[in-house]
Every structure is written in C-alpha cells, then in structure tokens.
Design an enzyme around this catalytic site. Structure first.
Site, PDB file in Angstrom:
ATOM      1  N   GLU A 265       0.857  -1.178   0.000  1.00 17.88           N
ATOM      2  CA  GLU A 265       0.000   0.000   0.000  1.00 17.88           C
ATOM      3  C   GLU A 265       0.900   1.238   0.000  1.00 17.88           C
ATOM      4  O   GLU A 265       1.782   1.343   0.854  1.00 17.88           O
ATOM      5  CB  GLU A 265      -0.883   0.015   1.248  1.00 17.88           C
ATOM      6  CG  GLU A 265      -1.841  -1.148   1.349  1.00 17.88           C
ATOM      7  CD  GLU A 265      -2.623  -1.101   2.649  1.00 17.88           C
ATOM      8  OE1 GLU A 265      -3.420  -0.155   2.824  1.00 17.88           O
ATOM      9  OE2 GLU A 265      -2.427  -1.985   3.499  1.00 17.88           O
ATOM     10  N   ARG A 490       5.875 -13.728   9.133  1.00 14.57           N
ATOM     11  CA  ARG A 490       6.441 -12.408   8.905  1.00 14.57           C
ATOM     12  C   ARG A 490       7.720 -12.231   9.720  1.00 14.57           C
ATOM     13  O   ARG A 490       8.016 -13.017  10.625  1.00 14.57           O
ATOM     14  CB  ARG A 490       5.431 -11.308   9.261  1.00 14.57           C
ATOM     15  CG  ARG A 490       5.107 -11.207  10.735  1.00 14.57           C
ATOM     16  CD  ARG A 490       4.011 -10.174  10.981  1.00 14.57           C
ATOM     17  NE  ARG A 490       4.417  -8.853  10.538  1.00 14.57           N
ATOM     18  CZ  ARG A 490       3.571  -7.849  10.341  1.00 14.57           C
ATOM     19  NH1 ARG A 490       2.273  -8.031  10.541  1.00 14.57           N
ATOM     20  NH2 ARG A 490       4.015  -6.679   9.958  1.00 14.57           N
ATOM     21  N   LYS A 500       3.671   2.735  11.261  1.00 13.61           N
ATOM     22  CA  LYS A 500       3.765   4.005  10.542  1.00 13.61           C
ATOM     23  C   LYS A 500       3.278   5.160  11.420  1.00 13.61           C
ATOM     24  O   LYS A 500       3.863   6.247  11.413  1.00 13.61           O
ATOM     25  CB  LYS A 500       2.943   3.940   9.258  1.00 13.61           C
ATOM     26  CG  LYS A 500       3.448   2.909   8.259  1.00 13.61           C
ATOM     27  CD  LYS A 500       2.457   2.694   7.123  1.00 13.61           C
ATOM     28  CE  LYS A 500       2.895   1.557   6.219  1.00 13.61           C
ATOM     29  NZ  LYS A 500       1.880   1.221   5.206  1.00 13.61           N
TER      30      LYS A 500
END
Length: 850
Positions: A265, A490, A500
């Site tokens: 994204e 992950r 973020k």
C-alpha cells in the site's frame, strides 16, 4: 551516550568475579559484564541454575554467556533446558545454542526432546573424512568462479542440512583444499600463482556491483527456495480451479512460468519487515525463472502520497530486484466495478446501510447474542443494483452505504461474514481524479487483481490465513481464474518499532530527523546508515522461510551486517579523538610513503598509499598517564606498534593544558638507528600522519555514532512508547581523522556504483518496455527506473580500523565526487564530511581487557 564501563567499579568487579566463578576467563567475564542487560540475564541464569557448582569448562560457560544474549524471549524453564543441554555436552557450539533458542521461542515447554535434539543437531558427529566428502559433493554441485567466491561457498556449505553442525574450521579447511586443487594456490600479498584471471591493479576500493554482490548468497538462497515452505509450494497450474478451462487459459497466458507480485500500500515507507516480502516474492519468481509484478495497492486515496510510490520502487531496486511490470490496483477500477455489479446479479452481494456498530452487533458473541443477518441482506437484486449505482453517483456520503459480499454467516471463519466490498469515499484519487466516489476494499480487490495478472503464487504473511477462504470464495463466485494463496511467517525485529503511526509521531515531535533517520528500521533509514542491501538479503535468507513468525533481536541483525562487511568493506586508518604525537628523533621534513592493502584478505579491494611523518595523531583513548600491568597501549615509557606503520614508538613525555588534559605526546621512533634493540610491542594502535602536501589527514566534520533508540526490548508493546526513548541514542563526534586514502576510495566507489546503476537501469527499462507492450498508456504516470535511485553517498563504506564500520551520510558534500573520473580526488572548497557508524566492530578481547 551510555555510562562508561569501568571494570574497577566495585559492583562491576563483583559481577565479573561471579562470571569467572561459573567458568569464564577474566577477559570473557569482563566482556560479559559490559552490557548491563545481557549481564543481568546471565546473572539470573547463573543463580537459577546454580552454575557455580556445575563445574562448567570455559567453552561451556561461554555458550551460557551466548545464551544470555539471545534468551530475551525465553522463560526460565526454556533457559534451564538449554543450560542443562550445554552442561551435559549436548549443545557444543554457538550455532547449536542459537538453534535451541529459536526452537524454544516457537515451541516452549513442555519440550519434545526428540524434535529438540533434531533441530539443534544434538548427537551429530562428523569425522574429518566425512566433512571432506560432504564439502566435495557440495562443491561439485555449485557454480564456483574462483577464490573470490570462497566465503560465499563456505557459507552456503554450512547452510546445508548435512554440514550445518560440522565443525566450521573443518569445513573451511576442506573448502580451501578443494579451491587450491581447482584454482591453484591463493595469491597472498602479491606472491604465488593463481589460475584466476588477475584484475588490473587498483589504487582504491571499487564498490561491488549489484550483480556481483548478489552472487555472494546465491547458494544459500537456493536452499531457501528449494527447501521448507517455499520448496513445498505447488507447481504452476497445480492450483485447483472451479472450471478446467480456467487452468488452461492461465497456463497459456503464463507459459507455465511462476508469476508472483509484491503489492504494498503506498501509504508509508517500507521497513525491514518488508524486505522479507520482497525477498520471498521477487526471489522465488527469479529462482524459478518466472516474473514478479510490483503492484501498488492504491485503493485508499485518503492515505496515499506520491513520495511513497517513488520510494517503494527505489527500495525494491536498491535491494537488487527489478519488477517485471509496475501496475496499480486502480488499473482495474472499471473492471472491479463491473464485477461487483456481476456479483450482485448472481445474488452474491448486496448494498447495506448498517452502521459500524450495527454490523458489529450482528456478528454476535457472548455479550451480543447469536450471529444474525443484516436486514438488507435479503433485499431484491434489482434494488441492490440501483443502490450501488447510487453509491457510485454520489447519492450517499461515507458511512451511509456499503456493498457487502453475501458469503456464509454460519461459517466459523469471520472472514466469511459478509465482508465489505465497496465503500464511499469523498477523496480524489491520484490517478483517476474525481471519477470515482466508491473504492473497492482490500478483500475485494486483492484476489481479483491477482487473477487479472495470472499470479501463480500469491505469497503473503500468516495474518492472512483466515482471508484465504474469502479469497477463494470470491474467485469461485465470479468464476474467474483462482490463484493459490500461501502464507509464510512475517519478520519482526524487537527493540524497535515498525508502526507508521508511531514513526510519524517520532518525526513530528523531532525525536528523529525524518523517516530516514539512521536509528530507525525503515529501509530508507538503513540505507542512509550505510547498511549494504546484500547484507539485508543475507540476513533474511539466513533466517529461512517457514510458517512461523520470526521475532529477532536487532543485535542479531547488526551481527549479520557486521559479518557481511567483514569481507567486503575496505579498511582505513581512523582516529575518533585525535591526540597529537611528535616523534622527537625524526627530522622535520621526514616523509615515508607506505603502500598498504585496503583489506588483508581481499586483495581485489586494492591498495592505498599513506604518508608517515614526524607528526602523527593517535586516538586519545589509546594513551594513559597512569600505567598498569594489564594495560598494553601507550603510557609514559611504554612502547606500542603502529598498524601498518614502519616502526613502534615509545612515549618519552607528554604535555598538558591548564586543566591537566593531555594535549600532545612526545615519542621516540624505535627504528633501531640508535644501536639499541627495538622493543617488541604488546599492542598495536591506529594512527594518521600530518602531511599537508598529500592532504593528510582527512578531517571529518561530524562522525555520528548510533545507539538503540529505545530503552525497552519491545517498545511497540509499551503503553506509551515515547516514555522509553533513549536520550543517549546518538553521539556526534567532531574532528575525527581518516587516512588520506579515503578520497580515492570514495571516488572509486561512487564511480563504480554509477556505472553499475546505469547498466542495470538500461537493462531494466528495456525489460519493462517489452513487458508493457500494449499497456503503455496505462502507466504514463508510473515511477520509472533511474540510475540515480541506486547511487547515494552511502555506497562509500569502510572499516575504521579498531573503530567501527562507517558510511558517508547523505548530508555530506564531497566536490570531487561530482567531477569526472580523470580529476584527482581530494578535498574541495565547501566540502563537508559526515560519517555514520553502520555497526560497531566485534568485541576485541585484546582491547576490551585494557
């Protein structure tokens, strides 16, 4: 800056003594006490397991000390299990202890002893002859170019299951023997013969090209892509389809090749965790002769910015990969809309006007009762079609209407409870402007874009496991080609943050410079710090790919970077805190030019020539006024050697200022001209010489030394992560000095990087142009590959001997780097030299003991 370590402090001395009591030698006990956190863990392990009475030998005690560094996520039961295995002689190496930690992090007590032993190599014993045979077999199966690939070959051999637990020295010895037989004796110091083609002599280090660095871990990557999770993936066409013709059409379109995609994204900068996704998707496709798309998942115009699109492509390329094509989810907005209408016509979707709270209540639960259908679920198809058109045409504001998929409310998987497919957003899109007032969700877009692009392997992380069912449902509901989604664990780094939102808070509140502050773990920050991209890939490859989440300490990442730099970074003489030394028995105009290798073991890095004169500078930390028997560096009347210098020096006197600070040393050059025996030094120190004519030394305006940004092991889990900011996370040292070989090294590194970048970019543009035939008009606004994306100041990297690994910061300005290759390198007016420490050196027992 953290408090200075003082082994003579009573509390520290007591701690060191306690570590000696469990079997560590004095130097190793001292090293173990240096890091307060690791020392506390080691003390706790020692006390809980009564190690003083265990009778551990020094090697076993060292393994326990290693455990203390790595055991931050283990409970006391798991730690005790490993300690017992060490004391019983089951775990005999650092690699085995690391494997034990990794296994017990994923499989805490009760421990399956058989599985534990297998994962940690317990009982695996290989004779030297067996090691020879296994190394020989590995050698015959690998593409080996010559002596320059020795370290890569050894690393790949040790990564194989059969040699993983073999003694490293025996693997190295066997490998060197094979290389000698195949390529002849290795050239050392210009002597001896070799069958390898000899490169032209260099005067400075050339930055390795992305293609050459990429070969260093190819063998290890080969293992990753052929074994474990990735090795078990289906072959192209092996993913089941609702209709046979869909499989046939897919294979016809792809030619039976692997097609993957990396779909970020564009609402933020990529971080270290994304490096694994890039490695897996681009690497798996490349390994199997296929292609990987870079697809921007641009379905949320409220959060997207142009700089994120540019940065994502730049980071993918910086890591060494080139997209097959650059696409956008927005490429398919019209097709996605049409398929949403088709889904309604098939009675598989409906327009809903429930609020978020009502949707949540309908999902049921202990407090909300049984799950129930939305009141709009049974509305007529024609009505939903009309309402969806109303959503598109501006009839509704955000939150007043959504399109939901009509899935299976009786299913136990929440991802089948009528997920949202479209929502209203009053935000212009960066590519389509104000054409659309409705935007598809990830759950609707992702699988269909995978289908449109004929993705054979939709590889994502395990948090999307439950989404696989809805992914398959939507493809089958629309009867389109259905890619196979497969999930791997992950990568998380502890001791830092990836959010973020939290990084933005750090930037806005001025805790850090920006998103590329070298203390962060965004990819742009790691690049600015000077971390080589291949070091990141080696790190990810070394961790392997499985379905388990990898939680790894930042110190282990830094160790991987350090290992990579050890054999790739040229070495320069450097002093952080210069102290002037005048050689009293040397003439004022004395000058000796010394040619030195830039790396003692990698001759390909070239050589540099440095001056030696009457005035030199050493590091202030390498001199003491008060001598002691366990101190081996410079003191009054004491002799030390100078690294790569012609002779040792002996301190005869020193000068101080009004506050008693030492400002200058007067020393004697022990060149033997006085007829006396030359004293044999017990230690060697770094130095640089004053010689204006050659521009020596290079004076550094700022040297930035970075420490952890957080005091917490897991700041992301803290109630207020800002409370755990380390106030001493950066030290700025002004006035450091580097040998004059820095200039030629910097210019050669930049020049080589530019040439490689231009060649890579030309090749990438040609490949994308070929792949984009027929789609040129779609992506006129897409970020494009440029040579500038791959070249920055950070390509200038070196090891400051006995100091650390450093890179040139992006704020540095070196005029000679902008000049043609024919211009001699050197300082220019207006130059600003700023260095970032990439990582520290390994602990030097000789230095740490003094």
């Amino acid at each position: 800056m953290p408090p200075k370590f003082d082994p003579n402090d009573p509390a520290v001395a007591e701690l060191i003594a306690s570590f000696e009591a469990i079997g560590l030698s004095k130097p190793k006990a001292t090293d173990a006490a240096r890091n307060a956190k690791n020392a506390a863990t080691l003390k706790e392990i020692a006390e809980q397991n009564n190690l003083k009475d265990k009778g551990l030998n020094e090697k076993q005690a060292s393994l326990v000390a290693t455990l203390a560094i790595q055991a931050g996520n283990l409970g006391s039961t798991e730690r005790t299990h490993i300690v017992t295995a060490i004391s019983e002689g089951k775990l005999k190496s650092v690699d085995q202890v690391s494997a034990a930690v990794k296994y017990l992090e994923a499989h805490p007590a009760p421990v399956n002893e058989e599985e534990f032993n297998k994962e940690c190599g317990v009982g695996v014993e290989l004779t030297p002859d067996q090691v020879n045979e296994l190394v020989k077999s590995h050698f015959e199966a690998q593409p080996v170019d010559g002596w320059s690939s020795l370290m890569a070959f050894i690393n790949s051999a040790k990564a194989t299951p059969t040699l993983r637990w073999a003694p490293p020295l025996e693997v190295k010895t066997s490998a060197e023997k094979l290389f000698t037989e195949r390529f002849g004796p290795k050239e050392v110091g210009g002597k001896g013969k070799t069958k390898e083609p000899k490169a032209p002599a260099k005067t400075a280090a050339a930055a390795p090209s992305s293609e050459s660095t990429a070969t260093s871990s190819k063998a290890a990557e080969r293992t990753v892509f052929e074994e474990g999770f990735l090795g078990k993936l289906h072959k192209p066409g092996g993913n089941p389809q609702i209709h046979p013709h869909l499989r046939e059409q897919h294979l016809a379109a792809t030619g039976g090749k692997v097609f993957t995609r990396f779909p970020p994204e564009p609402n933020g900068f990529l971080h270290i965790g994304h490096s694994k996704a890039i490695f897996v998707n681009f690497g798996y496709a490349a390994h199997n002769g296929g292609h990987c798309y870079l697809r921007y998942d641009d379905t949320n115009p409220e959060a997207e910015e142009a700089r994120y699109f540019e940065s994502i492509l730049e980071m993918v390329r910086w890591l060494g990969f080139e997209p097959y094509r650059i696409t956008y989810s927005s490429d398919h907005f019209q097709t996605l809309h049409d398929l949403a209408v088709e889904l309604i016509k098939r009675d598989k979707a409906y327009v809903c006007h429930c609020t978020g709270e009502e949707i949540k209540a309908n999902r049921g639960g202990e407090e909300r009762g049984p799950r129930k259908a939305c009141s709009h679920r049974s509305r007529p198809i024609e009505e939903s079609i009309a309402e969806f058109a109303g959503m598109r045409d501006g009839k509704y504001q955000p939150g007043e209407a959504i399109l939901r998929m009509k899935q299976d409310l009786e299913d136990g998987n929440p991802q089948m409870w009528d997920l949202v497919a479209y929502r209203v957003l009053n935000a212009p899109h960066h590519r389509t402007g104000s054409k659309w007032r409705i935007y598809p969700t990830y759950d609707f877009t992702h699988c269909l874009c995978d289908s449109f692009e004929n993705i054979s392997h939709s590889l994502c992380t395990t948090e999307f496991i439950t989404a696989r069912q809805s992914y398959d449902w939507l493809c089958d509901a629309l009867e389109v080609y259905k890619p196979r989604q497969s999930e791997y664990g992950r990568l998380n780094l502890t001791g830092t943050i990836m959010s973020k939102r939290k990084i933005l808070k750090l930037v806005k509140d001025k805790y850090v410079r920006d998103w590329d502050d070298p203390r962060l773990y965004t990819l742009i920050a790691l690049r600015r710090r000077g971390v080589p991209p291949q070091a990141i890939l080696n790190f990810v490859s070394g961790l392997g790919v499985s379905t388990s989440t990898t939680n790894i300490q930042t110190v282990r990442f830094e160790q991987a970077v350090r290992q990579y730099l050890e054999n790739t970074a040229p070495r320069l003489l450097m002093v952080l805190k210069p102290l002037k030394v005048t050689l009293e028995n040397v003439a004022e105009d004395y000058l000796e030019l010394i040619e030195k290798p830039l790396h003692p073991k990698v001759s390909e890095l070239g050589k540099s020539t440095i001056p030696f004169t009457r005035t030199i500078y050493i590091d202030a930390d390498d001199f003491r006024v008060q001598d002691s028997k366990d101190y081996f560096r410079l003191a009054p009347g004491k002799t030390v050697g100078l690294f790569q210098g012609p002779h040792p020096i002996t301190c005869t006197s020193h000068k101080t200022d009004a506050e008693g600070n030492v400002t200058e040393l007067v020393c004697r050059l022990e060149d033997g001209k006085d007829g006396k025996p030359v004293p044999k030094p017990k230690a060697f120190i770094q130095w640089v010489a004053e010689h204006a004519a050659s521009g020596s030394p290079v004076r550094v305006d700022e040297t930035r030394i970075f420490f952890p940004l957080f005091t917490s092991d897991n700041p992301a889990a803290e109630d207020n992560f800002l409370d755990h900011i380390n106030p001493n996370s950066e030290e700025v040292i002004k006035g450091a000095m580097v040998e004059v070989g820095f200039w030629s090294l910097a210019k050669t590194a930049i020049s080589a990087a530019r040439k490689d970048a231009e060649a890579r970019t030309a090749k990438a543009k040609a490949a994308i142009a070929e792949a984009d035939k027929g789609h040129e008009e779609e992506h006129g606004d897409a970020p494009v590959a440029t040579a500038e994306q791959l070249v920055g100041n950070e390509v200038v990297r070196f090891q400051g001997l006995r100091v650390g690994y450093f890179a040139l910061d992006k704020e540095a300005k070196l005029g000679c780097l902008q000049e043609s290759d024919t211009e001699a390198p050197g300082r220019r007016d207006g130059d600003v030299v700023i260095l970032n420490r990439i990582v520290s050196l390994k602990e030097d027992s000789g230095k740490s003991a003094v």
